[in-house]
Design a protein around this motif. Structure first.
Motif, PDB file in Angstrom:
ATOM      1  N   ASP A  21       1.321  -1.136  -0.242  1.00 32.39           N
ATOM      2  CA  ASP A  21      -0.160   0.002   0.201  1.00 32.39           C
ATOM      3  C   ASP A  21       0.550   1.115  -0.738  1.00 32.39           C
ATOM      4  O   ASP A  21       0.461   2.819   0.209  1.00 32.39           O
ATOM      5  CB  ASP A  21      -0.422   0.196   1.390  1.00 32.39           C
ATOM      6  N   TYR A  22       2.635   0.823   0.041  1.00 35.01           N
ATOM      7  CA  TYR A  22       3.376   1.883  -0.322  1.00 35.01           C
ATOM      8  C   TYR A  22       2.850   3.391  -1.858  1.00 35.01           C
ATOM      9  O   TYR A  22       2.506   2.827  -2.766  1.00 35.01           O
ATOM     10  CB  TYR A  22       4.916   1.634   0.050  1.00 35.01           C
ATOM     11  N   VAL A  23       2.028   4.943  -0.946  1.00 35.95           N
ATOM     12  CA  VAL A  23       2.299   5.728  -1.839  1.00 35.95           C
ATOM     13  C   VAL A  23       2.989   5.610  -3.095  1.00 35.95           C
ATOM     14  O   VAL A  23       2.578   6.027  -4.727  1.00 35.95           O
ATOM     15  CB  VAL A  23       2.099   6.797  -0.752  1.00 35.95           C
ATOM     16  N   TYR A  24       4.427   5.350  -3.142  1.00 38.55           N
ATOM     17  CA  TYR A  24       5.162   5.917  -3.997  1.00 38.55           C
ATOM     18  C   TYR A  24       5.830   4.652  -4.136  1.00 38.55           C
ATOM     19  O   TYR A  24       7.009   4.382  -5.216  1.00 38.55           O
ATOM     20  CB  TYR A  24       6.710   6.652  -3.123  1.00 38.55           C
ATOM     21  N   LYS A  25       5.104   3.987  -4.446  1.00 38.66           N
ATOM     22  CA  LYS A  25       5.803   1.937  -4.356  1.00 38.66           C
ATOM     23  C   LYS A  25       6.444   2.222  -6.445  1.00 38.66           C
ATOM     24  O   LYS A  25       7.216   1.423  -6.579  1.00 38.66           O
ATOM     25  CB  LYS A  25       4.613   0.916  -4.315  1.00 38.66           C
ATOM     26  N   TYR A  26       5.668   2.839  -7.297  1.00 37.72           N
ATOM     27  CA  TYR A  26       5.933   3.044  -8.622  1.00 37.72           C
ATOM     28  C   TYR A  26       7.510   2.895  -8.337  1.00 37.72           C
ATOM     29  O   TYR A  26       7.778   3.209  -9.796  1.00 37.72           O
ATOM     30  CB  TYR A  26       5.237   3.381  -9.498  1.00 37.72           C
ATOM     31  N   ASP A  27       7.630   4.609  -8.529  1.00 35.95           N
ATOM     32  CA  ASP A  27       9.019   5.172  -8.484  1.00 35.95           C
ATOM     33  C   ASP A  27      10.556   3.729  -7.607  1.00 35.95           C
ATOM     34  O   ASP A  27      11.304   3.787  -8.674  1.00 35.95           O
ATOM     35  CB  ASP A  27       8.916   6.363  -7.252  1.00 35.95           C
ATOM     36  N   LEU A  28       9.368   3.725  -6.711  1.00 37.63           N
ATOM     37  CA  LEU A  28      10.502   2.577  -5.893  1.00 37.63           C
ATOM     38  C   LEU A  28      10.773   1.362  -6.495  1.00 37.63           C
ATOM     39  O   LEU A  28      11.903   0.851  -7.243  1.00 37.63           O
ATOM     40  CB  LEU A  28      10.349   2.187  -4.524  1.00 37.63           C
ATOM     41  N   LEU A  29       9.725   0.784  -7.429  1.00 36.70           N
ATOM     42  CA  LEU A  29       9.929  -0.117  -8.613  1.00 36.70           C
ATOM     43  C   LEU A  29      10.446  -0.117  -9.930  1.00 36.70           C
ATOM     44  O   LEU A  29      11.438  -0.564 -10.201  1.00 36.70           O
ATOM     45  CB  LEU A  29       8.338  -0.285  -8.806  1.00 36.70           C
ATOM     46  N   ARG A  30      11.242   1.547  -9.958  1.00 36.90           N
ATOM     47  CA  ARG A  30      11.593   1.914 -10.894  1.00 36.90           C
ATOM     48  C   ARG A  30      12.897   1.404 -10.635  1.00 36.90           C
ATOM     49  O   ARG A  30      13.505   1.281 -11.867  1.00 36.90           O
ATOM     50  CB  ARG A  30      11.211   2.848 -11.643  1.00 36.90           C
ATOM     51  N   ASN A  31      13.178   1.677  -9.546  1.00 35.57           N
ATOM     52  CA  ASN A  31      14.989   1.608  -9.097  1.00 35.57           C
ATOM     53  C   ASN A  31      14.931   0.486  -9.215  1.00 35.57           C
ATOM     54  O   ASN A  31      16.013  -0.240  -8.745  1.00 35.57           O
ATOM     55  CB  ASN A  31      14.862   2.289  -7.613  1.00 35.57           C
ATOM     56  N   MET A  32      13.950  -0.908  -8.719  1.00 36.80           N
ATOM     57  CA  MET A  32      14.408  -1.926  -8.373  1.00 36.80           C
ATOM     58  C   MET A  32      14.461  -2.648  -9.567  1.00 36.80           C
ATOM     59  O   MET A  32      15.522  -3.664  -9.673  1.00 36.80           O
ATOM     60  CB  MET A  32      13.141  -2.274  -7.471  1.00 36.80           C
ATOM     61  N   LEU A  33      12.834  -2.362 -10.983  1.00 37.18           N
ATOM     62  CA  LEU A  33      14.000  -2.912 -11.860  1.00 37.18           C
ATOM     63  C   LEU A  33      15.445  -2.398 -12.925  1.00 37.18           C
ATOM     64  O   LEU A  33      16.047  -3.063 -13.144  1.00 37.18           O
ATOM     65  CB  LEU A  33      12.613  -2.145 -12.748  1.00 37.18           C
ATOM     66  N   MET A  34      15.262  -1.282 -12.169  1.00 39.12           N
ATOM     67  CA  MET A  34      17.137  -0.809 -12.725  1.00 39.12           C
ATOM     68  C   MET A  34      17.416  -1.398 -11.926  1.00 39.12           C
ATOM     69  O   MET A  34      18.872  -2.415 -12.702  1.00 39.12           O
ATOM     70  CB  MET A  34      17.041   0.657 -12.450  1.00 39.12           C
ATOM     71  N   GLU A  35      18.223  -1.996 -11.132  1.00 42.90           N
ATOM     72  CA  GLU A  35      18.597  -3.073 -10.620  1.00 42.90           C
ATOM     73  C   GLU A  35      18.792  -3.957 -11.134  1.00 42.90           C
ATOM     74  O   GLU A  35      20.269  -4.948 -10.998  1.00 42.90           O
ATOM     75  CB  GLU A  35      18.474  -3.168  -8.630  1.00 42.90           C
ATOM     76  N   VAL A  36      17.596  -4.879 -11.572  1.00 49.87           N
ATOM     77  CA  VAL A  36      17.545  -5.986 -11.783  1.00 49.87           C
ATOM     78  C   VAL A  36      18.480  -5.977 -13.129  1.00 49.87           C
ATOM     79  O   VAL A  36      19.592  -6.499 -13.398  1.00 49.87           O
ATOM     80  CB  VAL A  36      16.033  -6.441 -12.800  1.00 49.87           C
ATOM     81  N   ILE A  37      18.302  -4.658 -14.358  1.00 55.25           N
ATOM     82  CA  ILE A  37      18.832  -4.463 -16.200  1.00 55.25           C
ATOM     83  C   ILE A  37      20.332  -4.252 -15.328  1.00 55.25           C
ATOM     84  O   ILE A  37      21.109  -4.970 -15.699  1.00 55.25           O
ATOM     85  CB  ILE A  37      18.275  -3.362 -16.270  1.00 55.25           C
ATOM     86  N   HIS A  38      20.467  -3.156 -14.151  1.00 57.80           N
ATOM     87  CA  HIS A  38      22.692  -3.207 -13.883  1.00 57.80           C
ATOM     88  C   HIS A  38      23.232  -4.571 -13.563  1.00 57.80           C
ATOM     89  O   HIS A  38      24.390  -5.234 -13.784  1.00 57.80           O
ATOM     90  CB  HIS A  38      22.686  -2.344 -13.131  1.00 57.80           C
ATOM     91  N   ALA A  39      22.304  -5.362 -12.762  1.00 60.62           N
ATOM     92  CA  ALA A  39      23.046  -6.909 -12.004  1.00 60.62           C
ATOM     93  C   ALA A  39      22.985  -7.986 -13.003  1.00 60.62           C
ATOM     94  O   ALA A  39      23.812  -8.534 -13.319  1.00 60.62           O
ATOM     95  CB  ALA A  39      22.002  -7.445 -10.903  1.00 60.62           C
ATOM     96  N   ALA A  40      22.210  -7.729 -14.550  1.00 61.30           N
ATOM     97  CA  ALA A  40      22.046  -8.668 -16.128  1.00 61.30           C
ATOM     98  C   ALA A  40      23.183  -8.122 -16.181  1.00 61.30           C
ATOM     99  O   ALA A  40      23.944  -8.994 -17.134  1.00 61.30           O
ATOM    100  CB  ALA A  40      21.163  -8.512 -16.115  1.00 61.30           C
ATOM    101  N   GLN A  41      23.728  -6.528 -17.029  1.00 65.52           N
ATOM    102  CA  GLN A  41      24.727  -6.183 -17.393  1.00 65.52           C
ATOM    103  C   GLN A  41      26.376  -6.442 -17.059  1.00 65.52           C
ATOM    104  O   GLN A  41      27.180  -6.564 -17.603  1.00 65.52           O
ATOM    105  CB  GLN A  41      23.920  -4.671 -17.663  1.00 65.52           C
ATOM    106  N   LYS A  42      25.911  -7.162 -15.522  1.00 57.97           N
ATOM    107  CA  LYS A  42      27.299  -6.572 -14.854  1.00 57.97           C
ATOM    108  C   LYS A  42      27.390  -8.228 -15.331  1.00 57.97           C
ATOM    109  O   LYS A  42      29.017  -8.298 -15.018  1.00 57.97           O
ATOM    110  CB  LYS A  42      27.363  -6.169 -13.247  1.00 57.97           C
ATOM    111  N   LYS A  43      26.749  -9.470 -15.652  1.00 58.21           N
ATOM    112  CA  LYS A  43      27.252 -10.874 -16.162  1.00 58.21           C
ATOM    113  C   LYS A  43      28.148 -10.989 -16.979  1.00 58.21           C
ATOM    114  O   LYS A  43      28.552 -11.697 -17.269  1.00 58.21           O
ATOM    115  CB  LYS A  43      26.089 -11.907 -16.312  1.00 58.21           C
ATOM    116  N   GLN A  44      28.064  -9.652 -17.789  1.00 59.35           N
ATOM    117  CA  GLN A  44      29.001  -9.950 -19.133  1.00 59.35           C
ATOM    118  C   GLN A  44      29.509  -8.800 -19.529  1.00 59.35           C
ATOM    119  O   GLN A  44      28.516  -8.146 -19.598  1.00 59.35           O
ATOM    120  CB  GLN A  44      27.820 -11.144 -20.337  1.00 59.35           C
ATOM    121  N   PRO A  45      29.886  -8.520 -20.923  1.00 57.84           N
ATOM    122  CA  PRO A  45      30.321  -7.185 -21.167  1.00 57.84           C
ATOM    123  C   PRO A  45      29.221  -6.301 -22.357  1.00 57.84           C
ATOM    124  O   PRO A  45      28.491  -8.155 -22.470  1.00 57.84           O
ATOM    125  CB  PRO A  45      31.302  -7.278 -22.128  1.00 57.84           C
ATOM    126  N   ALA A  46      28.831  -5.168 -22.244  1.00 58.79           N
ATOM    127  CA  ALA A  46      27.647  -4.785 -23.218  1.00 58.79           C
ATOM    128  C   ALA A  46      28.085  -5.058 -24.164  1.00 58.79           C
ATOM    129  O   ALA A  46      29.219  -5.082 -24.769  1.00 58.79           O
ATOM    130  CB  ALA A  46      27.698  -3.173 -22.860  1.00 58.79           C
TER     131      ALA A  46
END
Length: 302
Positions: A152-177
């Protein structure tokens, strides 16, 4: 022709889920458990382009048909897809688990261009098999997103953007871009990014009257207002490939998709891809794929 799958169509395959607008937000975001979705085992590959982005973490035997490639997955895999790339997930084993996150480009509009990240641009960076040791990290990231989405967090979508970016960066760190960074820090990187954008603007080929206009190094150089030698040097430095190689590779990729996903004649495909004569296209295709276009269409090769 492989058409776009809209969000409304996607939701029809998910039990007890309806497409609802995100309150106080621009764009759309949602996250599902694979176990809650309708899965069709052993379904034939269909190259469908979607109107939304998708990030999937799935454990189970399957085949991923991504653009012109087919990647078999036995354990866990991360897959990043964008609306421009034809993609299909072929389920092999009955037991499948994980998460599927979908969102529109508008969801990130105020926070940069999400489509410029390598995981959404290049097949080599978009499909990432995970080892048994790597999988728990990404399961935890997706579980956090899932729990936050249902909070029920009011600003959850702002937080979800950050979480998704964390997934993206963790994936890109696994191999050269595989491609250029979203923002180039020097001239070769900026030129490479601009070239890639111009190249991709011409695809996918969706209509019979659609013809690519830029299909030679000199044409791209003129559009970018630089000397062709300068363009080639920049691309070679950043990608390791010449301008011609990059153009030809992308044309071959689209040719494979058109041959497999349309009933267009070889002449129609050749014309759409900028070839004046069908035999020129056939020679071009065979020299790079080692099989004639007609035989490729009839074969089981992806």
């Amino acid at each position: 022709m492989a058409g776009f799958i809209e969000l409304q169509t996607f939701y029809k395959h998910i039990p007890n889920q309806a497409l609802e607008p995100v309150k106080n937000e621009i764009g759309h975001f949602n996250l599902f458990k694979v176990e809650d979705m309708i899965l069709q085992n052993h379904k034939q590959a269909t190259y469908s382009r979607r109107s939304f982005f998708k990030v999937s973490l799935v454990t189970g035997h399957s085949k991923i048909h991504y653009a012109d490639q087919c990647i078999e997955v036995v354990d866990s895999v991360l897959v990043f897809t964008n609306p421009m790339i034809p993609y299909h997930w072929e389920i092999i084993s009955e037991k499948q688990s994980g998460y599927i996150c979908i969102f529109t480009e508008a969801f990130f509009n105020r926070f940069g261009s999400i489509k410029d990240y390598p995981v959404f641009q290049f097949a080599d960076a978009a499909v990432i098999p995970l080892s048994a040791a790597e999988t728990p990290l990404f399961k935890e990231l997706f579980l956090r997103m899932f729990n936050e989405l249902h909070s029920d967090y009011v600003y959850k979508y702002d937080l979800l953007r950050n979480m998704l970016m964390e997934v993206i960066h963790a994936a890109q760190k696994k191999q050269p871009a595989s491609g250029s960074l979203p923002v180039g820090s020097n001239a070769p990187e900026r030129i490479t990014a601009l070239f890639a954008e111009l190249l991709e603007r011409q695809f996918p080929i969706e209509l019979g009257n659609q013809v690519i206009k830029l299909h030679s190094p000199s044409a791209f150089a003129r559009q970018l207002n630089i000397h062709v030698n300068h363009l080639n040097k920049a691309l070679k430095e950043i990608t390791g490939h010449t301008t011609s190689q990059l153009i030809h590779n992308r044309i071959v990729q689209e040719a494979k998709v058109l041959l497999k996903s349309t009933t267009w004649t070889i002449s129609e495909i050749a014309w759409s891809l900028g070839f004046d004569e069908p035999n020129h296209f056939s020679s071009f295709f065979k020299s790079r794929v080692n099989i004639a276009p007609v035989k490729f269409r009839q074969s089981e090769i992806d």
